[in-house]
Design a protein around this motif. Structure first.
Motif, PDB file in Angstrom:
ATOM      1  N   GLY A   1      86.326  70.882   5.883  1.00  0.00           N
ATOM      2  CA  GLY A   1      86.239  72.294   5.515  1.00  0.00           C
ATOM      3  C   GLY A   1      85.766  73.220   6.624  1.00  0.00           C
ATOM      4  O   GLY A   1      85.641  74.430   6.392  1.00  0.00           O
ATOM      5  N   GLU A   2      85.505  72.679   7.853  1.00  0.00           N
ATOM      6  CA  GLU A   2      85.111  73.592   8.922  1.00  0.00           C
ATOM      7  C   GLU A   2      86.250  74.579   9.196  1.00  0.00           C
ATOM      8  O   GLU A   2      87.420  74.292   8.943  1.00  0.00           O
ATOM      9  CB  GLU A   2      84.692  72.865  10.205  1.00  0.00           C
ATOM     10  CG  GLU A   2      85.600  71.783  10.739  1.00  0.00           C
ATOM     11  CD  GLU A   2      85.332  70.437  10.081  1.00  0.00           C
ATOM     12  OE1 GLU A   2      86.019  70.178   9.060  1.00  0.00           O
ATOM     13  OE2 GLU A   2      84.506  69.663  10.564  1.00  0.00           O
ATOM     14  N   HIS A   3      85.939  75.723   9.676  1.00  0.00           N
ATOM     15  CA  HIS A   3      86.833  76.856   9.950  1.00  0.00           C
ATOM     16  C   HIS A   3      87.324  77.537   8.669  1.00  0.00           C
ATOM     17  O   HIS A   3      87.167  78.747   8.541  1.00  0.00           O
ATOM     18  CB  HIS A   3      88.010  76.469  10.871  1.00  0.00           C
ATOM     19  CG  HIS A   3      87.544  76.270  12.283  1.00  0.00           C
ATOM     20  ND1 HIS A   3      87.106  77.317  13.055  1.00  0.00           N
ATOM     21  CD2 HIS A   3      87.379  75.151  13.044  1.00  0.00           C
ATOM     22  CE1 HIS A   3      86.701  76.852  14.247  1.00  0.00           C
ATOM     23  NE2 HIS A   3      86.853  75.538  14.249  1.00  0.00           N
ATOM     24  N   SER A   4      87.882  76.778   7.705  1.00  0.00           N
ATOM     25  CA  SER A   4      88.330  77.470   6.493  1.00  0.00           C
ATOM     26  C   SER A   4      87.122  78.033   5.733  1.00  0.00           C
ATOM     27  O   SER A   4      87.241  79.030   5.010  1.00  0.00           O
ATOM     28  CB  SER A   4      89.151  76.532   5.602  1.00  0.00           C
ATOM     29  OG  SER A   4      88.473  75.324   5.434  1.00  0.00           O
ATOM     30  N   VAL A   5      85.926  77.421   5.925  1.00  0.00           N
ATOM     31  CA  VAL A   5      84.719  77.909   5.252  1.00  0.00           C
ATOM     32  C   VAL A   5      84.382  79.341   5.706  1.00  0.00           C
ATOM     33  O   VAL A   5      83.801  80.126   4.954  1.00  0.00           O
ATOM     34  CB  VAL A   5      83.522  76.935   5.500  1.00  0.00           C
ATOM     35  CG1 VAL A   5      82.997  76.999   6.924  1.00  0.00           C
ATOM     36  CG2 VAL A   5      82.390  77.152   4.513  1.00  0.00           C
ATOM     37  N   VAL A   6      84.817  79.675   6.922  1.00  0.00           N
ATOM     38  CA  VAL A   6      84.572  81.035   7.443  1.00  0.00           C
ATOM     39  C   VAL A   6      85.387  82.055   6.630  1.00  0.00           C
ATOM     40  O   VAL A   6      85.058  83.228   6.575  1.00  0.00           O
ATOM     41  CB  VAL A   6      84.942  81.085   8.957  1.00  0.00           C
ATOM     42  CG1 VAL A   6      84.834  82.482   9.531  1.00  0.00           C
ATOM     43  CG2 VAL A   6      84.084  80.093   9.756  1.00  0.00           C
ATOM     44  N   TYR A   7      86.474  81.593   5.992  1.00  0.00           N
ATOM     45  CA  TYR A   7      87.363  82.489   5.224  1.00  0.00           C
ATOM     46  C   TYR A   7      87.185  82.306   3.715  1.00  0.00           C
ATOM     47  O   TYR A   7      88.119  82.488   2.938  1.00  0.00           O
ATOM     48  CB  TYR A   7      88.822  82.250   5.662  1.00  0.00           C
ATOM     49  CG  TYR A   7      88.989  82.630   7.113  1.00  0.00           C
ATOM     50  CD1 TYR A   7      89.325  83.932   7.490  1.00  0.00           C
ATOM     51  CD2 TYR A   7      88.698  81.711   8.118  1.00  0.00           C
ATOM     52  CE1 TYR A   7      89.392  84.297   8.826  1.00  0.00           C
ATOM     53  CE2 TYR A   7      88.765  82.063   9.453  1.00  0.00           C
ATOM     54  CZ  TYR A   7      89.108  83.356   9.799  1.00  0.00           C
ATOM     55  OH  TYR A   7      89.165  83.723  11.119  1.00  0.00           O
ATOM     56  N   GLY A   8      85.968  81.900   3.314  1.00  0.00           N
ATOM     57  CA  GLY A   8      85.643  81.881   1.887  1.00  0.00           C
ATOM     58  C   GLY A   8      86.020  80.594   1.164  1.00  0.00           C
ATOM     59  O   GLY A   8      85.902  80.518  -0.065  1.00  0.00           O
ATOM     60  N   LYS A   9      86.514  79.571   1.918  1.00  0.00           N
ATOM     61  CA  LYS A   9      86.821  78.291   1.262  1.00  0.00           C
ATOM     62  C   LYS A   9      85.579  77.406   1.282  1.00  0.00           C
ATOM     63  O   LYS A   9      84.573  77.745   1.895  1.00  0.00           O
ATOM     64  CB  LYS A   9      87.965  77.573   1.996  1.00  0.00           C
ATOM     65  CG  LYS A   9      89.184  78.425   2.261  1.00  0.00           C
ATOM     66  CD  LYS A   9      89.908  78.755   0.994  1.00  0.00           C
ATOM     67  CE  LYS A   9      91.229  79.469   1.311  1.00  0.00           C
ATOM     68  NZ  LYS A   9      91.632  80.364   0.219  1.00  0.00           N
ATOM     69  N   LYS A  10      85.707  76.229   0.614  1.00  0.00           N
ATOM     70  CA  LYS A  10      84.537  75.324   0.555  1.00  0.00           C
ATOM     71  C   LYS A  10      84.450  74.407   1.779  1.00  0.00           C
ATOM     72  O   LYS A  10      85.482  74.075   2.362  1.00  0.00           O
ATOM     73  CB  LYS A  10      84.669  74.420  -0.681  1.00  0.00           C
ATOM     74  CG  LYS A  10      84.097  75.056  -1.923  1.00  0.00           C
ATOM     75  CD  LYS A  10      84.380  74.212  -3.116  1.00  0.00           C
ATOM     76  CE  LYS A  10      85.622  74.725  -3.791  1.00  0.00           C
ATOM     77  NZ  LYS A  10      86.141  74.038  -4.898  1.00  0.00           N
ATOM     78  N   ALA A  11      83.224  73.999   2.121  1.00  0.00           N
ATOM     79  CA  ALA A  11      83.030  72.943   3.129  1.00  0.00           C
ATOM     80  C   ALA A  11      82.067  71.922   2.541  1.00  0.00           C
ATOM     81  O   ALA A  11      81.169  72.264   1.772  1.00  0.00           O
ATOM     82  CB  ALA A  11      82.458  73.514   4.416  1.00  0.00           C
ATOM     83  N   LEU A  12      82.305  70.659   2.900  1.00  0.00           N
ATOM     84  CA  LEU A  12      81.421  69.577   2.442  1.00  0.00           C
ATOM     85  C   LEU A  12      80.710  68.997   3.660  1.00  0.00           C
ATOM     86  O   LEU A  12      81.354  68.648   4.653  1.00  0.00           O
ATOM     87  CB  LEU A  12      82.268  68.481   1.772  1.00  0.00           C
ATOM     88  CG  LEU A  12      81.542  67.174   1.425  1.00  0.00           C
ATOM     89  CD1 LEU A  12      80.460  67.394   0.371  1.00  0.00           C
ATOM     90  CD2 LEU A  12      82.545  66.120   0.946  1.00  0.00           C
ATOM     91  N   ALA A  13      79.373  68.929   3.565  1.00  0.00           N
ATOM     92  CA  ALA A  13      78.591  68.374   4.679  1.00  0.00           C
ATOM     93  C   ALA A  13      77.675  67.282   4.151  1.00  0.00           C
ATOM     94  O   ALA A  13      77.360  67.232   2.958  1.00  0.00           O
ATOM     95  CB  ALA A  13      77.781  69.472   5.342  1.00  0.00           C
ATOM     96  N   SER A  14      77.260  66.420   5.061  1.00  0.00           N
ATOM     97  CA  SER A  14      76.388  65.309   4.667  1.00  0.00           C
ATOM     98  C   SER A  14      75.228  65.204   5.648  1.00  0.00           C
ATOM     99  O   SER A  14      75.375  65.506   6.835  1.00  0.00           O
ATOM    100  CB  SER A  14      77.202  64.010   4.713  1.00  0.00           C
ATOM    101  OG  SER A  14      76.339  62.891   4.701  1.00  0.00           O
ATOM    102  N   ALA A  15      74.091  64.743   5.139  1.00  0.00           N
ATOM    103  CA  ALA A  15      72.968  64.427   6.034  1.00  0.00           C
ATOM    104  C   ALA A  15      73.254  63.074   6.671  1.00  0.00           C
ATOM    105  O   ALA A  15      73.786  62.171   6.024  1.00  0.00           O
ATOM    106  CB  ALA A  15      71.676  64.367   5.234  1.00  0.00           C
ATOM    107  N   ILE A  16      72.911  62.949   7.953  1.00  0.00           N
ATOM    108  CA  ILE A  16      73.114  61.672   8.658  1.00  0.00           C
ATOM    109  C   ILE A  16      71.755  61.103   9.056  1.00  0.00           C
ATOM    110  O   ILE A  16      70.757  61.828   9.100  1.00  0.00           O
ATOM    111  CB  ILE A  16      74.022  61.846   9.900  1.00  0.00           C
ATOM    112  CG1 ILE A  16      73.528  63.009  10.777  1.00  0.00           C
ATOM    113  CG2 ILE A  16      75.456  62.021   9.487  1.00  0.00           C
ATOM    114  CD1 ILE A  16      74.261  63.139  12.085  1.00  0.00           C
TER     115      ILE A  16
END
Ligand code: PMV
Length: 362
Positions: free
Chosen positions: A19-34
């Motif tokens: 979801g990186e980059h599209s998140v800048v345009y109001g879409k979702k991004a999924l991230a995780s702790a490492i």
């Protein structure tokens, strides 16, 4: 007033799964702790008084920040700290966190020596500054309140404070990095807000290899690149961003519905989604020779990999299967190191900021 004698805490780095980059345009991004963490160990060298300073020693940067009681009084009385003309971002962030911690008084920190170490590579898109800000915000929150653990209310306060510190490091942060460092596990972001957070059972822990291309990157440059591409081909780029949003939705669904018996099929589905998302990022032209070499090297050994974060440099991640003794993994890490890339075997869905130990003066 309860005074902390010793304290240890840690916070994770973050990885954007999709979801990186599209998140800048109001879409979702999924991230995780490492499982690469910043660690803070604090101890008080003497009981609090006005002459003892507060010290933060940053091993990764080989520097020490010293605050006296006069500095503290000035910091707490100055307004608009975010706009101060101090160039040094770390000092500026430390001052801001000191000033905005509610109820923090000089005796809480006087004489405290704080050692900060980190396993998170700097400037690689893995949230090193947010992990540092979260640790420091948590330290100030705990010492000011004299508590033995971090409540949900404390975590929300720490997250907000760390977000403000992140504006010093990154101008206009999305909030992903501080949210993941604070809450850990998996975090879904949309329009700057957390819209979902979830954890998986430890039987569903997913091992990955994080690979640093060792090419420095500027997130803002990559965001501009995608914006210019969108200006030239708006319908196509918007459709691709909608596709990324579907990838994020399916990624979340696959993780949430997985069971320990279905890990192989989970890894199979996630591998499809990883390759689809990477293909679109390649189309957005945020790929480069080094990142493409990492993905190609992984593919040669039968793994799927994608850029994580802005691209243009920074890192890729490779999803591994459940078999941690897999000799293909050793071959992969070997191939990558021969190509001069730095690999970090780690895992997804790790815990957020954690108070590991605390002791008060009686
Ligand atoms: O590499 P990072 O952690 O800076 O990730 C940037 C992610 C972008 O979507 C490209 C930008 C953003 O602010 O979300």
């Amino acid at each position: 007033m309860l005074l902390v004698r010793n304290l240890e805490l840690s916070a994770p780095g973050k990885l954007i799964l999709c979801g990186e980059h599209s998140v800048v345009y109001g879409k979702k991004a999924l991230a995780s702790a490492i499982d690469l963490r910043t660690r803070v160990i604090a101890h008080r060298i003497e009981s609090s008084n006005d002459t003892a300073s507060f010290e933060i020693r940053l091993a990764q940067l080989d520097r020490t920040i010293r605050i006296t009681s006069n500095d503290f009084n000035r910091i707490c009385s100055s307004l608009e700290l975010e706009k101060s003309d101090e160039d040094d971002k770390i000092i500026k962030a430390v001052r801001l966190l000191l000033a905005i911690t509610s109820g923090l008084e000089w005796p809480h920190i006087s004489g405290l020596r704080v050692d900060v170490t980190s396993e998170i590579p700097l400037a690689a898109g893995l949230g090193s500054s947010a992990s540092f800000s979260v640790c420091l915000a948590a330290l100030f929150q705990v010492v000011s309140r004299g508590v033995h653990n971090l409540s949900d209310e404390d975590l929300n306060a720490v997250n907000e404070m760390a977000f403000r510190a992140e504006t010093i490091f990154h101008g206009k942060p999305s909030g992903i990095d501080n949210s993941v460092a604070c809450f850990g596990n998996y975090v879904v972001l949309e329009r700057g807000s957390i819209v979902d957070k979830f954890a998986l059972a430890s039987a569903l822990e997913l091992p990955i290899v994080l690979v640093n291309s060792c090419v420095p990157k500027q997130t803002s440059e990559q965001v501009v690149k995608v914006r210019e591409l969108r200006d030239r081909h708006s319908q196509i780029v918007d459709a691709l961003m909608s596709s990324i949003n579907l990838i994020v939705d399916e990624f979340i669904e696959a993780l949430k519905t997985a069971t320990p018996d279905s890990i192989d099929s989970l890894v199979g589905s996630l591998n499809d989604l990883i390759t689809l998302n990477h293909g679109i990022l390649h189309g957005f032209q945020v790929d480069n020779l080094e990142l493409a070499t990492i993905v190609g090297t992984a593919s040669k050994r039968g793994f799927h990999a994608k850029i994580t974060g802005s691209g243009g440099g920074g890192c890729c991640f490779v999803l591994l299967g459940r078999d941690k003794s897999d000799e293909r993994r050793e071959l992969l890490v070997n191939d990558l190191s021969q190509a001069k890339f730095v690999s970090f075997p780690t895992k997804l869905g790790c815990k957020g900021v954690t108070l590991e130990k605390i002791e008060f003066f009686s």
